[in-house]
Structure formats: structure tokens, C-alpha cells
Design a protein around this motif. Structure first.
Motif, short mmCIF file in Angstrom:
data_model
loop_
_atom_site.label_atom_id
_atom_site.label_comp_id
_atom_site.label_asym_id
_atom_site.label_seq_id
_atom_site.Cartn_x
_atom_site.Cartn_y
_atom_site.Cartn_z
N SER A 39 19.90 -28.77 46.67
CA SER A 39 18.83 -28.58 45.69
C SER A 39 18.68 -27.09 45.35
CB SER A 39 17.51 -29.15 46.21
OG SER A 39 17.05 -28.41 47.31
N LYS A 40 18.98 -26.22 46.30
CA LYS A 40 18.92 -24.78 46.02
C LYS A 40 20.08 -24.33 45.13
CE LYS A 40 16.59 -23.86 50.35
NZ LYS A 40 16.73 -23.38 51.72
N MET A 41 21.15 -25.12 45.10
CA MET A 41 22.32 -24.79 44.28
C MET A 41 22.28 -25.45 42.92
SD MET A 41 25.18 -25.17 47.28
CE MET A 41 26.54 -24.85 46.20
N ASP A 42 21.21 -26.14 42.59
CA ASP A 42 21.12 -26.92 41.35
C ASP A 42 21.33 -26.06 40.11
OD1 ASP A 42 20.67 -29.35 39.95
OD2 ASP A 42 18.66 -28.63 39.45
N ASP A 43 20.74 -24.88 40.08
CA ASP A 43 20.90 -24.00 38.91
C ASP A 43 22.36 -23.56 38.73
OD1 ASP A 43 18.21 -24.16 38.31
OD2 ASP A 43 17.71 -22.37 39.49
N LYS A 44 23.04 -23.30 39.84
CA LYS A 44 24.45 -22.89 39.77
C LYS A 44 25.31 -24.04 39.25
CE LYS A 44 24.15 -19.44 43.37
NZ LYS A 44 24.60 -18.94 44.63
N MET A 48 27.50 -24.10 35.74
CA MET A 48 28.95 -24.36 35.74
C MET A 48 29.30 -25.50 34.79
SD MET A 48 29.97 -23.87 39.79
CE MET A 48 30.29 -25.56 39.93
N TYR A 49 28.49 -26.54 34.77
CA TYR A 49 28.80 -27.70 33.94
C TYR A 49 28.33 -27.53 32.51
CZ TYR A 49 30.51 -30.36 37.88
OH TYR A 49 31.25 -30.80 38.94
N GLU A 50 27.39 -26.62 32.27
CA GLU A 50 26.90 -26.37 30.93
C GLU A 50 27.98 -25.76 30.05
OE1 GLU A 50 23.86 -23.15 29.46
OE2 GLU A 50 22.81 -24.80 30.46
N ASP A 52 31.01 -26.36 30.15
CA ASP A 52 32.12 -27.30 29.97
C ASP A 52 31.73 -28.51 29.11
OD1 ASP A 52 34.77 -28.01 30.39
OD2 ASP A 52 34.26 -29.29 32.09
N ILE A 53 30.71 -28.37 28.27
CA ILE A 53 30.28 -29.49 27.44
C ILE A 53 31.13 -29.50 26.16
CG2 ILE A 53 28.38 -30.48 26.14
CD1 ILE A 53 26.48 -29.27 28.14
N LYS A 54 32.11 -30.37 26.14
CA LYS A 54 32.97 -30.52 24.96
C LYS A 54 33.16 -32.00 24.64
CE LYS A 54 35.61 -26.40 25.93
NZ LYS A 54 36.03 -26.04 27.26
N GLY A 55 32.32 -32.83 25.20
CA GLY A 55 32.50 -34.27 25.02
C GLY A 55 33.28 -34.82 26.19
N GLY A 56 33.80 -36.00 26.02
CA GLY A 56 34.54 -36.62 27.10
C GLY A 56 33.62 -37.41 28.01
N ARG A 57 34.19 -37.89 29.07
CA ARG A 57 33.39 -38.72 29.98
C ARG A 57 32.52 -37.85 30.88
NH1 ARG A 57 37.85 -40.91 34.27
NH2 ARG A 57 38.02 -38.97 35.40
N PRO A 58 31.42 -38.41 31.34
CA PRO A 58 30.57 -37.62 32.24
C PRO A 58 31.24 -37.39 33.58
CG PRO A 58 29.63 -39.81 31.84
CD PRO A 58 30.86 -39.69 31.00
N SER A 59 30.96 -36.25 34.16
CA SER A 59 31.59 -35.91 35.43
C SER A 59 30.86 -36.59 36.58
CB SER A 59 31.56 -34.40 35.64
OG SER A 59 30.23 -33.98 35.82
N ILE A 60 31.49 -36.56 37.74
CA ILE A 60 30.85 -37.03 38.96
C ILE A 60 29.91 -35.93 39.41
CG2 ILE A 60 31.26 -37.76 41.33
CD1 ILE A 60 34.16 -38.45 40.37
N ALA A 61 28.74 -36.30 39.85
CA ALA A 61 27.76 -35.30 40.29
C ALA A 61 28.35 -34.47 41.42
CB ALA A 61 26.49 -35.99 40.75
#
Length: 106
Positions: A39-44, A48-50, A52-61
């Protein structure tokens, strides 16, 4: 009279995975520690995933992946393929990773 050896899958399940894990199981406090750290790493993770938003399938959490990799280390699972197999049929592993009974394993 002998009972029938039959099995029928229920349409809906009302049992929570948490009820299968004993209250004094050693993974319970470990899961709490890991969830606090993640939970402390949530912002990181979000940053990182923000990017990489180019469409495609959703990633695994990433939290689920980290919990799964921790299980691999703790239980000496030799490969990721075996880890996925263990998560598929081991309710304790599903609970620790954060997957429901009916969720597909990646």
C-alpha cells in the motif's frame, strides 16, 4: 444405507476463502505485512503503469504478482509454471495472492 458418491457444482458460492485459512496460520501476519508494504508503494505502481497507457488488455495487478512471487520463495516452488499450477488448485495460495475461487489464474 450407503450414500451416493456424487458431486454437483453449486451455481453460487457463499463461502469466503478466508474461512479456509486457519486463524493461526503463519501466512496471515505475513500477508498483513506485505499488504502494508504494497500500500505504501501504490503511488509508484500507479506512476509506472500510467506511462504505459496505450490501450491493449489490462495488466495483472503488480500487488498480486508480488504476493505470488513471495509464495514461490516461501514454498520453494521451482518455476513460475508450477506456481501458476499451485495457485490454480491451492485455496491458501489463492487467498494469499488475492484471487477469488472463480477467478482465472494468469
Amino acid at each position: 444405507m450407503r450414500g451416493a458418491d456424487s458431486y454437483s457444482e453449486s451455481l453460487f458460492t457463499t463461502v469466503r476463502l478466508e474461512s479456509f485459512v486457519p486463524a493461526n496460520h503463519p501466512l496471515r501476519p505475513i500477508r498483513d505485512w506485505v499488504n502494508d508494504a504494497l500500500s505504501k508503494m501504490d503511488d509508484k505502481f500507479s506512476a509506472m503503469y500510467e506511462a504505459d497507457i496505450k490501450g491493449g488488455r489490462p495488466s495483472i495487478a503488480p500487488e498480486k504478482l508480488m504476493r505470488a512471487m513471495l509464495l514461490q520463495v516461501l514454498y520453494s516452488v521451482r518455476s513460475e509454471r508450477q506456481l501458476v499450477e499451485q495457485i490454480t488448485y491451492n485455496l491458501l495460495f489463492r487467498w494469499f495472492v488475492g484471487l477469488a475461487i472463480e477467478d482465472a489464474v494468469w
